[in-house]
Design a protein around this motif. Structure first.
Motif, PDB file in Angstrom:
ATOM      1  N   ASP A  63     115.398  58.191 -25.796  1.00 29.78           N
ATOM      2  CA  ASP A  63     114.874  56.860 -26.079  1.00 29.78           C
ATOM      3  C   ASP A  63     113.856  56.930 -27.211  1.00 29.78           C
ATOM      4  O   ASP A  63     113.640  57.983 -27.805  1.00 29.78           O
ATOM      5  CB  ASP A  63     114.259  56.234 -24.822  1.00 29.78           C
ATOM      6  N   LEU A  64     113.243  55.806 -27.509  1.00 30.02           N
ATOM      7  CA  LEU A  64     112.251  55.722 -28.585  1.00 30.02           C
ATOM      8  C   LEU A  64     110.824  55.878 -28.082  1.00 30.02           C
ATOM      9  O   LEU A  64     109.881  55.658 -28.846  1.00 30.02           O
ATOM     10  CB  LEU A  64     112.391  54.385 -29.321  1.00 30.02           C
ATOM     11  N   ASP A  65     110.661  56.240 -26.814  1.00 31.10           N
ATOM     12  CA  ASP A  65     109.335  56.483 -26.264  1.00 31.10           C
ATOM     13  C   ASP A  65     108.892  57.886 -26.655  1.00 31.10           C
ATOM     14  O   ASP A  65     109.345  58.874 -26.078  1.00 31.10           O
ATOM     15  CB  ASP A  65     109.370  56.332 -24.738  1.00 31.10           C
ATOM     16  N   PHE A  66     108.026  57.986 -27.659  1.00 35.07           N
ATOM     17  CA  PHE A  66     107.558  59.281 -28.140  1.00 35.07           C
ATOM     18  C   PHE A  66     106.261  59.707 -27.451  1.00 35.07           C
ATOM     19  O   PHE A  66     105.572  60.590 -27.946  1.00 35.07           O
ATOM     20  CB  PHE A  66     107.341  59.224 -29.657  1.00 35.07           C
ATOM     21  N   SER A  67     105.941  59.092 -26.329  1.00 35.12           N
ATOM     22  CA  SER A  67     104.733  59.341 -25.538  1.00 35.12           C
ATOM     23  C   SER A  67     103.485  58.858 -26.270  1.00 35.12           C
ATOM     24  O   SER A  67     103.519  58.547 -27.466  1.00 35.12           O
ATOM     25  CB  SER A  67     104.599  60.804 -25.117  1.00 35.12           C
ATOM     26  N   LEU A  68     102.379  58.818 -25.547  1.00 36.96           N
ATOM     27  CA  LEU A  68     101.166  58.168 -26.047  1.00 36.96           C
ATOM     28  C   LEU A  68     100.561  58.889 -27.252  1.00 36.96           C
ATOM     29  O   LEU A  68     100.237  58.270 -28.266  1.00 36.96           O
ATOM     30  CB  LEU A  68     100.128  58.078 -24.922  1.00 36.96           C
ATOM     31  N   LEU A  69     100.417  60.207 -27.167  1.00 39.47           N
ATOM     32  CA  LEU A  69      99.782  60.957 -28.254  1.00 39.47           C
ATOM     33  C   LEU A  69     100.594  60.870 -29.538  1.00 39.47           C
ATOM     34  O   LEU A  69     100.051  60.618 -30.624  1.00 39.47           O
ATOM     35  CB  LEU A  69      99.603  62.420 -27.830  1.00 39.47           C
ATOM     36  N   GLU A  70     101.904  61.068 -29.431  1.00 38.40           N
ATOM     37  CA  GLU A  70     102.757  61.059 -30.611  1.00 38.40           C
ATOM     38  C   GLU A  70     102.828  59.674 -31.247  1.00 38.40           C
ATOM     39  O   GLU A  70     102.743  59.521 -32.474  1.00 38.40           O
ATOM     40  CB  GLU A  70     104.158  61.547 -30.260  1.00 38.40           C
ATOM     41  N   THR A  71     102.984  58.643 -30.420  1.00 42.09           N
ATOM     42  CA  THR A  71     103.070  57.280 -30.947  1.00 42.09           C
ATOM     43  C   THR A  71     101.749  56.858 -31.583  1.00 42.09           C
ATOM     44  O   THR A  71     101.737  56.179 -32.618  1.00 42.09           O
ATOM     45  CB  THR A  71     103.463  56.301 -29.831  1.00 42.09           C
ATOM     46  N   SER A  72     100.637  57.249 -30.979  1.00 42.46           N
ATOM     47  CA  SER A  72      99.326  56.920 -31.551  1.00 42.46           C
ATOM     48  C   SER A  72      99.146  57.598 -32.909  1.00 42.46           C
ATOM     49  O   SER A  72      98.634  56.988 -33.857  1.00 42.46           O
ATOM     50  CB  SER A  72      98.213  57.349 -30.594  1.00 42.46           C
ATOM     51  N   SER A  73      99.567  58.854 -33.006  1.00 41.51           N
ATOM     52  CA  SER A  73      99.479  59.562 -34.296  1.00 41.51           C
ATOM     53  C   SER A  73     100.304  58.848 -35.353  1.00 41.51           C
ATOM     54  O   SER A  73      99.864  58.680 -36.495  1.00 41.51           O
ATOM     55  CB  SER A  73      99.967  61.001 -34.132  1.00 41.51           C
ATOM     56  N   LEU A  74     101.511  58.427 -34.971  1.00 41.01           N
ATOM     57  CA  LEU A  74     102.378  57.711 -35.905  1.00 41.01           C
ATOM     58  C   LEU A  74     101.763  56.379 -36.322  1.00 41.01           C
ATOM     59  O   LEU A  74     101.783  56.010 -37.506  1.00 41.01           O
ATOM     60  CB  LEU A  74     103.746  57.491 -35.260  1.00 41.01           C
ATOM     61  N   ALA A  75     101.207  55.643 -35.356  1.00 41.99           N
ATOM     62  CA  ALA A  75     100.638  54.328 -35.644  1.00 41.99           C
ATOM     63  C   ALA A  75      99.470  54.432 -36.622  1.00 41.99           C
ATOM     64  O   ALA A  75      99.407  53.709 -37.628  1.00 41.99           O
ATOM     65  CB  ALA A  75     100.194  53.659 -34.346  1.00 41.99           C
ATOM     66  N   PHE A  76      98.530  55.328 -36.339  1.00 46.24           N
ATOM     67  CA  PHE A  76      97.382  55.466 -37.228  1.00 46.24           C
ATOM     68  C   PHE A  76      97.798  55.977 -38.603  1.00 46.24           C
ATOM     69  O   PHE A  76      97.224  55.576 -39.624  1.00 46.24           O
ATOM     70  CB  PHE A  76      96.338  56.395 -36.602  1.00 46.24           C
ATOM     71  N   THR A  77      98.797  56.830 -38.654  1.00 47.16           N
ATOM     72  CA  THR A  77      99.280  57.336 -39.940  1.00 47.16           C
ATOM     73  C   THR A  77      99.830  56.221 -40.808  1.00 47.16           C
ATOM     74  O   THR A  77      99.496  56.098 -41.998  1.00 47.16           O
ATOM     75  CB  THR A  77     100.368  58.405 -39.710  1.00 47.16           C
ATOM     76  N   ILE A  78     100.684  55.379 -40.234  1.00 47.68           N
ATOM     77  CA  ILE A  78     101.283  54.288 -41.005  1.00 47.68           C
ATOM     78  C   ILE A  78     100.230  53.266 -41.421  1.00 47.68           C
ATOM     79  O   ILE A  78     100.239  52.776 -42.560  1.00 47.68           O
ATOM     80  CB  ILE A  78     102.402  53.624 -40.184  1.00 47.68           C
TER      81      ILE A  78
END
Length: 448
Positions: free
Chosen positions: A373-388
């Protein structure tokens, strides 16, 4: 000569100019990724094969010279047979992993070269599609082999790492080096291309965040695995639709925003034939598949032997080594104050991973009955969000200086440090469709 004659002469000259311009577009399918990789190529010496009498042998040696020796990364090619020999004789699995990773570096650059050669013959549209699908062939093939072995976390980590590497490491280093090398010059770039890529990345981020937010919104004790999976598959389909629209936008309606106009010194010509390039591309793809299988199969052994987490190897090491050629070219263009090309490399590659490779992996996993699925877990998704978000803010004014690059680079160092100490065992529960029902399993157990 009267005014009508002058007008007719001007029309003829304009027509000839238009034809020449059209021909140049057909013969120069240069994208930022191609131009970045081209800096690592070197001119071949035709004298070396000119004395060969047999035509077939001469053509083969010419192709061998252009494809294998025609890159400054040719010194890394011996790692490919060494990796195969190491696997055949059952050498240490960390050695197989390291050699395979080194062997993938020149292969990624050569795939870019061969797709460019094919594009000379097929025209800009087909050439653009080739770059849109083969630009990150290494990441895609690694993801497919990891899916085959049910290593879903490795797929997610490696694709996430490619996005983070392009947006923070490549772009950050390019802006930093470009700013330091051009302190007395104002560095500017076209915001329009950056805006389009930023919107695509934000759309991809939304599709990554919704499954995670859906899981937390359900509350503790409520199983939403099947719902999250269905949402991810639907989102992946729409992401692919958006990527197709992005390709149409890039190749047809707004092509002028993405064309690189900086390199006009000499007219490029193909150096090998169409079918030769096609055969070499097929062969390179097969070798990438072999090395990708080695990488996926030995990543845990390398992690245990080196004392480094699988997440750090997948998110940090794999993208750095796999795309070293393209990244080096981006930095060199930034030194030359040609930021549009550097941004095209970093943002274009990140967009391709986020909106094409990730959703395609979900769809292929669906076909393979693997529940990614597209759930990359909390740490990974947060890293992606702040990066973008940080990247979007950095590029909002159309100008650059070394401080922007330094901030992006330090963000990458901090994230790398986070995953260096992040050593969670790879036994997270997911669900596989077994005989019509969903059952929990450990990815490491099934892979074994």
């Amino acid at each position: 000569m009267d005014s009508h004659d002058h007008e007719d002469l001007n029309n003829i000259e304009n027509g000839i100019s238009d034809v020449q311009k059209s021909n140049k577009e057909m013969w120069n399918p240069r994208t930022p990724q191609n131009m970045s990789s081209s800096l690592l190529r070197k001119k071949s010496d035709p004298i070396l094969v000119s004395k060969v009498r047999f035509g077939f042998l001469s053509d083969f040696l010419t192709n061998l010279q252009e494809v294998i020796i025609g890159t400054k990364l040719a010194l890394l090619f011996p790692a490919i047979p060494l990796a195969i020999v190491a696997d055949f004789y059952h050498f240490g699995r960390p050695w197989i992993f390291a050699l395979s990773l080194l062997g993938l570096t020149p292969l990624a650059e050569r795939v870019s070269f061969l797709t460019e050669q094919i594009a000379y013959y097929t025209g800009p549209t087909v050439g653009g599609l080739l770059n849109a699908t083969c630009g990150n062939a290494t990441e895609l093939i690694i993801a497919l082999f990891a899916l085959r072995e049910n290593k879903i976390e490795v797929v997610k980590y490696s694709l996430l790492g490619s996005i983070l590497s392009n947006l923070l490491l490549v772009l950050g280093t390019s802006l930093l080096c470009g700013g330091l090398a051009n302190l007395k010059k104002e560095q500017r770039y076209d915001r329009k291309q950056a805006d389009v890529n930023s919107l695509m990345l934000l759309l991809g981020l939304l599709c990554h965040m919704l499954p995670l937010m859906f899981k937390y919104a359900a509350g503790p004790g409520v199983s939403v695995a099947i719902n999250t999976l269905q949402l991810s598959r639907a989102s992946s389909i729409f992401m692919l639709v958006a990527y197709l629209a992005y390709i149409f936008f890039q190749l047809k309606t707004h092509r002028q925003l993405f064309d690189s106009q900086e390199e006009e010194e000499e007219e490029e010509r193909p150096v090998i034939g169409f079918w030769s390039a096609f055969v070499w591309l097929l062969g390179m793809t097969i070798i990438i598949a072999v090395l990708s299988e080695y990488v996926v199969g030995t990543i845990e052994a390398a992690s245990n032997s080196w004392g480094i987490s699988v997440s750090f190897i997948s998110i940090i090491l794999l993208p750095i080594v796999g795309n070293a050629a393209e990244h080096a070219g981006s930095i060199i263009f930034a030194f030359k104050n040609k930021l549009d090309i550097s941004l095209g490399v970093a943002l274009g590659s990140a967009t391709q991973i986020s909106m094409f490779v990730v959703p395609l992996s979900v769809i292929v996993a669906w076909m393979m009955h693997v529940q990614m699925d597209l759930d990359f877990s909390l740490l990974e998704t947060s890293s992606l969000a702040f990066t973008i978000i940080i990247t979007a803010f950095t590029l909002q004014d159309g100008t650059s200086h070394y401080m922007k690059g330094l901030i992006l680079f330090l963000c990458y160092v901090i994230i790398a440090a986070c995953y260096f100490v992040h050593n969670i065992p790879q036994n997270q529960t997911t669900f596989v469709n077994m005989e019509g029902g969903f059952q929990p399993y450990s990815p490491g157990v099934l892979a074994a």
